[in-house]
Design a protein around this motif. Structure first.
Motif, PDB file in Angstrom:
ATOM      1  N   GLN A 177       6.690 -12.813  16.702  1.00  0.00           N
ATOM      2  CA  GLN A 177       5.554 -12.211  17.582  1.00  0.00           C
ATOM      3  C   GLN A 177       4.141 -12.970  17.722  1.00  0.00           C
ATOM      4  N   LYS A 178       4.177 -13.949  16.686  1.00  0.00           N
ATOM      5  CA  LYS A 178       2.874 -14.808  16.763  1.00  0.00           C
ATOM      6  C   LYS A 178       3.141 -15.542  18.185  1.00  0.00           C
ATOM      7  N   VAL A 179       4.298 -16.087  18.274  1.00  0.00           N
ATOM      8  CA  VAL A 179       4.510 -16.831  19.579  1.00  0.00           C
ATOM      9  C   VAL A 179       4.360 -16.216  20.711  1.00  0.00           C
ATOM     10  N   TRP A 180       4.769 -14.972  20.797  1.00  0.00           N
ATOM     11  CA  TRP A 180       4.406 -13.854  21.726  1.00  0.00           C
ATOM     12  C   TRP A 180       2.829 -13.583  21.849  1.00  0.00           C
ATOM     13  N   PHE A 181       2.269 -14.274  20.920  1.00  0.00           N
ATOM     14  CA  PHE A 181       0.689 -13.679  21.068  1.00  0.00           C
ATOM     15  C   PHE A 181       0.481 -12.359  20.728  1.00  0.00           C
ATOM     16  N   ARG A 182       1.149 -11.705  19.889  1.00  0.00           N
ATOM     17  CA  ARG A 182       1.105 -10.258  19.258  1.00  0.00           C
ATOM     18  C   ARG A 182       0.281 -10.417  18.033  1.00  0.00           C
ATOM     19  N   GLU A 183      -0.771  -9.973  17.659  1.00  0.00           N
ATOM     20  CA  GLU A 183      -1.693  -9.703  16.688  1.00  0.00           C
ATOM     21  C   GLU A 183      -1.822  -8.383  16.167  1.00  0.00           C
ATOM     22  N   LEU A 184      -2.306  -8.015  14.781  1.00  0.00           N
ATOM     23  CA  LEU A 184      -2.819  -6.696  14.391  1.00  0.00           C
ATOM     24  C   LEU A 184      -4.141  -6.747  14.705  1.00  0.00           C
ATOM     25  N   HIS A 185      -4.477  -5.545  15.309  1.00  0.00           N
ATOM     26  CA  HIS A 185      -5.619  -5.138  15.593  1.00  0.00           C
ATOM     27  C   HIS A 185      -6.003  -3.596  15.177  1.00  0.00           C
ATOM     28  N   ALA A 186      -7.182  -3.068  15.379  1.00  0.00           N
ATOM     29  CA  ALA A 186      -7.720  -1.707  15.256  1.00  0.00           C
ATOM     30  C   ALA A 186      -6.818  -0.960  16.205  1.00  0.00           C
ATOM     31  N   PRO A 187      -6.505   0.218  16.242  1.00  0.00           N
ATOM     32  CA  PRO A 187      -5.806   1.067  17.384  1.00  0.00           C
ATOM     33  C   PRO A 187      -6.518   1.271  18.562  1.00  0.00           C
ATOM     34  N   TRP A 188      -7.982   1.089  18.311  1.00  0.00           N
ATOM     35  CA  TRP A 188      -8.758   1.547  19.601  1.00  0.00           C
ATOM     36  C   TRP A 188      -9.228   0.143  20.573  1.00  0.00           C
ATOM     37  N   PHE A 189      -8.715  -0.923  19.747  1.00  0.00           N
ATOM     38  CA  PHE A 189      -8.991  -2.290  20.318  1.00  0.00           C
ATOM     39  C   PHE A 189      -8.355  -2.446  21.757  1.00  0.00           C
ATOM     40  N   ALA A 190      -7.107  -2.194  21.839  1.00  0.00           N
ATOM     41  CA  ALA A 190      -6.226  -2.584  22.868  1.00  0.00           C
ATOM     42  C   ALA A 190      -6.609  -1.322  23.756  1.00  0.00           C
ATOM     43  N   VAL A 191      -6.808  -0.251  23.578  1.00  0.00           N
ATOM     44  CA  VAL A 191      -7.245   0.758  24.324  1.00  0.00           C
ATOM     45  C   VAL A 191      -8.736   0.642  25.272  1.00  0.00           C
ATOM     46  N   ILE A 192      -9.639   0.231  24.576  1.00  0.00           N
ATOM     47  CA  ILE A 192     -10.739  -0.107  25.032  1.00  0.00           C
ATOM     48  C   ILE A 192     -10.787  -1.280  25.991  1.00  0.00           C
ATOM     49  N   GLU A 193     -10.158  -2.163  25.483  1.00  0.00           N
ATOM     50  CA  GLU A 193     -10.057  -3.694  26.273  1.00  0.00           C
ATOM     51  C   GLU A 193      -9.087  -3.302  27.701  1.00  0.00           C
ATOM     52  N   SER A 194      -8.058  -2.326  27.470  1.00  0.00           N
ATOM     53  CA  SER A 194      -7.450  -2.052  28.864  1.00  0.00           C
ATOM     54  C   SER A 194      -8.251  -1.269  29.766  1.00  0.00           C
ATOM     55  N   ALA A 195      -8.785  -0.580  29.038  1.00  0.00           N
ATOM     56  CA  ALA A 195      -9.860   0.453  29.882  1.00  0.00           C
ATOM     57  C   ALA A 195     -11.014  -0.346  30.765  1.00  0.00           C
ATOM     58  N   ASN A 196     -11.380  -1.206  30.234  1.00  0.00           N
ATOM     59  CA  ASN A 196     -12.403  -2.344  30.596  1.00  0.00           C
ATOM     60  C   ASN A 196     -11.884  -3.100  31.681  1.00  0.00           C
ATOM     61  N   ALA A 197     -10.513  -3.364  31.647  1.00  0.00           N
ATOM     62  CA  ALA A 197      -9.720  -4.634  32.558  1.00  0.00           C
ATOM     63  C   ALA A 197      -9.361  -3.604  33.937  1.00  0.00           C
ATOM     64  N   VAL A 198      -9.416  -2.196  33.906  1.00  0.00           N
ATOM     65  CA  VAL A 198      -9.124  -1.351  35.171  1.00  0.00           C
ATOM     66  C   VAL A 198     -10.328  -1.517  36.123  1.00  0.00           C
ATOM     67  N   SER A 199     -11.641  -1.872  35.787  1.00  0.00           N
ATOM     68  CA  SER A 199     -12.438  -1.847  36.525  1.00  0.00           C
ATOM     69  C   SER A 199     -12.539  -3.200  37.104  1.00  0.00           C
ATOM     70  N   ARG A 200     -12.321  -4.160  36.348  1.00  0.00           N
ATOM     71  CA  ARG A 200     -12.246  -5.616  37.056  1.00  0.00           C
ATOM     72  C   ARG A 200     -11.186  -6.144  37.536  1.00  0.00           C
ATOM     73  N   VAL A 201      -9.881  -5.598  37.339  1.00  0.00           N
ATOM     74  CA  VAL A 201      -8.769  -6.377  37.773  1.00  0.00           C
ATOM     75  C   VAL A 201      -8.143  -5.507  38.844  1.00  0.00           C
ATOM     76  N   PRO A 202      -7.793  -5.866  40.197  1.00  0.00           N
ATOM     77  CA  PRO A 202      -7.350  -5.000  41.234  1.00  0.00           C
ATOM     78  C   PRO A 202      -6.098  -4.618  40.649  1.00  0.00           C
ATOM     79  N   LEU A 203      -5.466  -3.443  41.302  1.00  0.00           N
ATOM     80  CA  LEU A 203      -4.184  -2.832  40.844  1.00  0.00           C
ATOM     81  C   LEU A 203      -3.209  -3.753  41.192  1.00  0.00           C
ATOM     82  N   SER A 204      -3.299  -4.669  42.608  1.00  0.00           N
ATOM     83  CA  SER A 204      -2.339  -5.359  42.806  1.00  0.00           C
ATOM     84  C   SER A 204      -1.783  -6.339  41.896  1.00  0.00           C
ATOM     85  N   THR A 205      -2.575  -6.753  40.876  1.00  0.00           N
ATOM     86  CA  THR A 205      -2.260  -7.623  39.607  1.00  0.00           C
ATOM     87  C   THR A 205      -2.287  -7.054  38.538  1.00  0.00           C
TER      88      THR A 205
END
Length: 439
Positions: free
Chosen positions: A300-328
């Motif tokens: 899992q470390k080779v796949w760059f997966r790490e343990l984080h708080a449950p809200w970390f990935a959700v907040i990061e993904s929500a922020n990425a929606v506004s700055r990354v176009p849907l095509s990518t």
């Protein structure tokens, strides 16, 4: 003798009544006299020939059973799923005459992670130990593929698609029985459809272990609810040999055991020790082969997966929606949407008019642990793909699809979900078959 012939004639040819001597003579002329002892077997044989045979009675009796109804209703969902997948596969290649052969159409399903399972099924883990990532893929699914490859002609992908299709049929059948027992026949008829039309539902037919894990998880929970602890523990062990998420089945196991038996533990309480059996077997293998019992964690470390708080990935993904176009950023949007959808269903399953009964609380409890497991290990290499593969793995959170089937009794909700789900699934499947990265 004349009386016997006249009686035979009158019962078989005309209503009883007075007869003249002439008619009696005609009777003797045209109808030979037959003793009653000889006529009775012939009549009985004729009546028997008109009756349905014993096998027909058995068939009709079986068709009226709950098992036959489950097979009809869940089997029809499976047939529709397979048929739709075949049609969309062909339609996605229209205009490309070179890609219209059956072999090319089947091979289009072998995308991305299938390559890892193919290496394991064909050559085993040893051929790829130099690449630490391979230990992240658990062995039960590729072992089944290797076994089916002996009988299924063609490349191992054909065997993998066969395993996934058969596992999906079993999962639909068990899900139908579980839903009928917990929520009634109306919800049971909708549960498999809710799962099948989910936007990423085609992954259940793809060469991935999703349908196999779903089969084992649904079966395990179903037998837990009926108190068959050793069978439940065995199914959990197989699930933990398919994906590490199989360990989460220990949560509903303990909950159900305490609910049904109280704190007075019996010998069958030891069945919970079977839950990590598949994982322990895999750890033993990796230790003997490479001297690393925790290879699946190190991968899992080779796949760059790490343990984080449950809200970390959700907040990061929500922020990425506004700055990354849907095509990518399609992976980010799908992952975030899937998580929010599951969390909404989770809330509705414990609060409001659609909440489960107290004795059914093992279902949302399992769903909660599954969702937390998915979002607490984000991918750190790609800021725009923290929830990579989550849109596929939420298919295994079957308790929420039972909640969705309860909601679907509202006709408006049912229609909106079916139309939106089928539309998105058709687009995503075409994108996937052309090599697009989804989950």
């Amino acid at each position: 003798m004349r009386k016997i012939v006249a009686s035979t004639y009158s019962t078989s040819s005309s209503p009883p009544g007075p007869t003249s001597a002439a008619s009696a003579d005609l009777t003797y002329a045209f109808v030979p006299s037959v003793p009653q002892q000889a006529a009775a077997p012939a009549v009985e044989q004729l009546s028997r020939s008109r009756r349905p045979g014993p096998w027909k009675h058995r068939w009709r009796a079986w068709c009226a059973t709950d098992a036959a109804r489950t097979l009809r209703e869940a089997g029809s969902v499976w047939l529709a799923s397979v048929f739709a997948a075949c049609v969309l596969t062909v339609m996605s290649r229209i205009g490309d005459s070179k890609a219209m052969s059956a072999h090319t159409l089947f091979m289009a399903w072998g995308q991305y992670d299938w390559g890892w399972y193919q290496w394991i099924a064909d050559d085993g883990y040893a051929a790829r130990w130099g690449d630490g990532r391979i230990a992240a893929f658990f062995p039960l699914y590729p072992l089944l593929v290797r076994g089916f490859d002996v009988f299924v002609p063609g490349p191992s992908l054909y065997a993998a698609l066969t395993v996934s299709a058969l596992a999906l049929l079993g999962a639909y059948l068990l899900l139908h029985r579980l839903a009928e027992r917990e929520f009634g026949p109306t919800v049971a008829r909708r549960a498999s459809w809710c799962l099948a039309v989910f936007p990423t539902g085609f992954f259940l037919l793809s060469p991935y272990p999703s349908s196999l894990f779903l089969l084992l998880a649904v079966g395990a929970v179903a037998v837990m609810r009926s108190g068959r602890w050793w069978v439940a523990g065995s199914l959990c062990a197989l699930a933990s040999g398919t994906r590490s998420a199989g360990l989460l089945l220990a949560v509903p196991f303990v909950f159900e055991y305490v609910r049904q038996r109280g704190w007075k533990l019996r010998l069958d309480a030891l069945a919970v020790l079977l839950v990590p059996g598949g994982l322990l077997a895999y750890m033993t293998y990796t230790y003997l082969a490479e001297g690393d019992a925790l290879a699946f964690i190190h991968a899992q470390k080779v796949w760059f997966r790490e343990l984080h708080a449950p809200w970390f990935a959700v907040i990061e993904s929500a922020n990425a929606v506004s700055r990354v176009p849907l095509s990518t950023g399609q992976v980010n949007v799908l992952g975030l949407g899937a998580v929010l959808f599951m969390l909404t269903l989770l809330v509705l399953s414990v609060v409001g008019p659609w909440k489960v009964r107290r004795d059914q609380f093992a279902l949302p409890l399992l769903a909660l642990t599954q969702v937390l497991f998915l979002i607490c290990f984000p991918v750190m290499s790609q800021p725009n793909e923290r929830l990579m593969s989550v849109a596929r793995h939420v298919l295994e959170v079957f308790p929420m699809f039972l909640t969705l089937a309860v909601l679907a009794r509202v006709e408006l909700i049912n229609r909106v979900y079916v139309i939106a789900g089928l539309t998105l699934q058709g687009c995503l499947l075409a994108f996937y078959l052309h090599g697009g990265w989804i989950a």
